[in-house]
Design an enzyme around this catalytic site. Structure first.
Site, short mmCIF file in Angstrom:
data_model
loop_
_atom_site.label_atom_id
_atom_site.label_comp_id
_atom_site.label_asym_id
_atom_site.label_seq_id
_atom_site.Cartn_x
_atom_site.Cartn_y
_atom_site.Cartn_z
N ASP A 187 41.36 39.60 39.36
CA ASP A 187 40.86 38.46 40.12
C ASP A 187 39.42 38.11 39.72
OD1 ASP A 187 40.40 36.59 42.07
OD2 ASP A 187 41.12 37.83 43.72
N ASP B 160 43.85 29.91 47.07
CA ASP B 160 44.66 30.77 47.95
C ASP B 160 45.59 29.96 48.86
OD1 ASP B 160 43.05 32.61 46.78
OD2 ASP B 160 42.41 33.56 48.64
C1 GLA Z 1 41.15 36.07 46.23
C2 GLA Z 1 42.57 35.97 45.77
C3 GLA Z 1 43.48 36.42 46.90
C4 GLA Z 1 43.14 37.85 47.28
C5 GLA Z 1 41.68 37.95 47.67
C6 GLA Z 1 41.24 39.39 47.87
O1 GLA Z 1 40.85 35.18 47.25
O2 GLA Z 1 42.89 34.67 45.38
O3 GLA Z 1 44.83 36.33 46.50
O4 GLA Z 1 43.42 38.70 46.22
O5 GLA Z 1 40.85 37.39 46.66
O6 GLA Z 1 39.88 39.51 48.12
#
Ligand code: GLA
Length: 520
Positions: A286, A346
């Site tokens: 990520d 997200d």
């Molecule tokens: C980001 C990702 C999410 C999750 C969070 C965790 O927002 O897009 O899917 O993994 O981080 O902190």
């Protein structure tokens, strides 16, 4: 001789005294100067505000401030962010800072408000202008503590060999949507137990993926540590494997993850080796903290680094890129070793979020293929924010998109209807079709859309969506969908073969609902 000696002794005593006097006055002068400085500019210095989590990991925000008269400058480092102060008003008794950072193509701005209380800095920010301030207490920290690590230049680009995994979109579960920072060893084991026995595993769900917040710091050799919530990752992997399932984990190419935990920056190969030694089968990587050191244009090289590192371990580890679809990741995700790549920000457990994301994927279909998938984010089915009708649309749409199916709910106690949606074998078969062709919009009129997806063996999946609130009749003109001659039709939610005579069929589609058909 003796007298001479006495004389020189006296001389050296005198010079020692002189040196001492000079030293003492120098020290005194420095102290006075420092005092003057802290009274003139008491905000100047490096400040740290710790916020401990219940897992023993302490996230720290650093305020590196320089006060010159009425002006405060410096930097703020918090979780995945590193801001430079652009504007300030006020002073020690009450001040406001506006700080900003470049994040890809956009600028992020934050506003902090604070004041000096004794030797402490009481400082905080509002999530929104009308929200209450979340105050933190910062103490003085040694200079340099909490500074951003030096930037390591990205490697030259090359093509990473295909790892041969994920020939169909990965299926499993991920902790984030339901548990976020509350995920722990016991929960993951219980989810694996549930998955292995409640029909999920039979339906094809295999990966049990731990998302952010499992990390602690590093040991003296730089090995990544787990925090209190995960006492023994190897034992956990063994347990999950004993259920016939696979274990996934999460990290960031930056110094910090999105939640502000330890990232893999500068430890990519070492972390990949650790994952392999633990028995990890899937990595979600990520971007988050990497934005403090790299531009979007550097993403491919940075992702390639971990792609190489994972391959080098020799263990089959699915590689999931998470950088929210920036820099047209679908065009280079496969080249850096990615098996899947997030195409959006997200997802949330609402109709607007889910449908907004899902229906926006039309342009990306050409980039999906066996081994390399567009990832419109994890499922929200069963989390309670949508109706069952909407959740059926969610799974149908993801199946049409050949999207990874990672359940994001609590698999330990599911309503029967949630279970029935998640394990609908006929819908899953569309998602997992081995041709690996992502579906596309074939027709649209107002809130109604028909999407088609070519399947192996010459069949076609047809999804009639109603994005409007009211139940609506939709006329399906078979020839317009290129299906004039195919008339063997099955409804994949009612599990019934449908009588189709003639060139058109009219179907009733509930508000926010779908009729999903398999046509041969
Ligand atoms: C980001 C990702 C999410 C999750 C969070 C965790 O927002 O897009 O899917 O993994 O981080 O902190």
């Amino acid at each position: 001789m003796e007298w001479n000696w006495l004389m020189s002794e006296r001389a050296s005593v005198r010079s020692v005294i002189i040196v001492l006097v000079v030293l003492v006055s120098a020290i005194a002068a420095t102290v006075v100067l420092a005092q003057q400085q802290t009274t003139d500019s008491p905000l100047t210095g490096n400040w740290v505000a710790p916020s401990p989590s219940n897992d023993g990991y302490v996230r720290k925000t650093y305020f590196n401030l320089k006060q010159e008269g009425a002006k405060i400058s410096g930097t703020i480092r918090a979780t995945q962010f590193f801001y430079t102060i652009k504007e300030s008003t006020g002073g020690p008794d009450g001040f406001t800072l506006i700080a900003s950072m470049q994040d890809g193509k956009s600028e992020r701005r934050v506003q902090y408000e604070g004041k000096l209380v004794g030797n402490e800095l009481h400082i905080g920010r509002r999530a929104r202008p009308d929200a209450p301030i979340t105050e933190q207490v910062a103490q003085r920290a040694p200079d340099g503590e909490g500074a951003l690590p030096a930037r390591i230049d990205p490697p030259a680009l090359h093509k990473v060999k295909d790892n041969g995994l994920a020939r169909t979109p990965p299926m499993g579960w991920n902790s984030w949507n339901k548990f976020a920072g509350r995920v722990d060893d016991a929960t993951v084991r219980a989810i694996a137990d549930a998955m292995a026995t409640n029909g999920m595993k039979e339906a094809g769900y295999v990966y049990v993926n731990i998302d952010d917040t499992w990390e602690a710091g590093r040991d003296a050799q730089g090995n990544i540590q787990t925090n209190k919530k995960f006492p023994d990752m190897k034992a956990l992997a063994d347990y999950v494997h004993s259920k016939g399932l696979k274990l996934g984990i999460y990290s960031s190419p930056g110094p910090n993850t999105c939640a502000g935990y330890e990232g893999s920056y500068g430890h990519e190969e070492q972390d990949a080796r650790t994952y392999a030694a633990w028995g990890i089968d899937y990595l979600k990587y990520d971007w988050c903290g990497a934005r403090t050191l790299y531009t979007d244009e550097e993403m491919p090289a940075i992702y390639q680094k971990m792609g190489d590192a994972l391959l080098k371990t020799g263990r089959p580890i699915v590689y999931s890129l998470c950088q929210y679809g920036r820099l047209d990741v679908w065009k280079w995700g496969a080249d850096v070793g990615g098996n899947l790549w997030r195409t959006t920000g997200d997802i949330r457990d609402t109709w607007d979020s889910m449908s907004g994301i899902g229906f926006r994927q039309n342009e990306l279909s050409q980039w999906a293929k066996p081994g390399h998938w567009n990832d419109p984010d994890m499922l929200e089915i069963g989390n309670g924010g949508m109706s069952d009708t909407e959740y059926r649309t969610h799974l149908s749409l993801w199946a049409m998109l050949a999207a990874p199916l990672l359940a994001g709910n609590d698999l330990r106690n599911m309503a029967p209807e949630t279970m029935a949606i998640l394990t609908n074998a006929e819908v899953i078969a569309i998602d997992q079709d081995k041709l690996g062709q992502q579906g596309k919009q074939a027709w649209k009129s107002g809130d109604q859309e028909i999407w088609t997806r070519l399947l192996s063996g010459g069949a076609t999946a047809v999804a009639v969506f109603n994005r409007g609130k009211e139940e609506t009749k939709v006329l399906v003109k078979w020839a317009d969908l290129g299906l004039g001659k195919k008339k063997n039709v099955r409804d994949l939610w009612s599990h019934q073969d449908v009588e189709v005579a003639g060139a058109e069929s009219s179907v009733m589609v509930p508000g926010h609902g779908v009729v999903l058909l398999r046509v041969k």
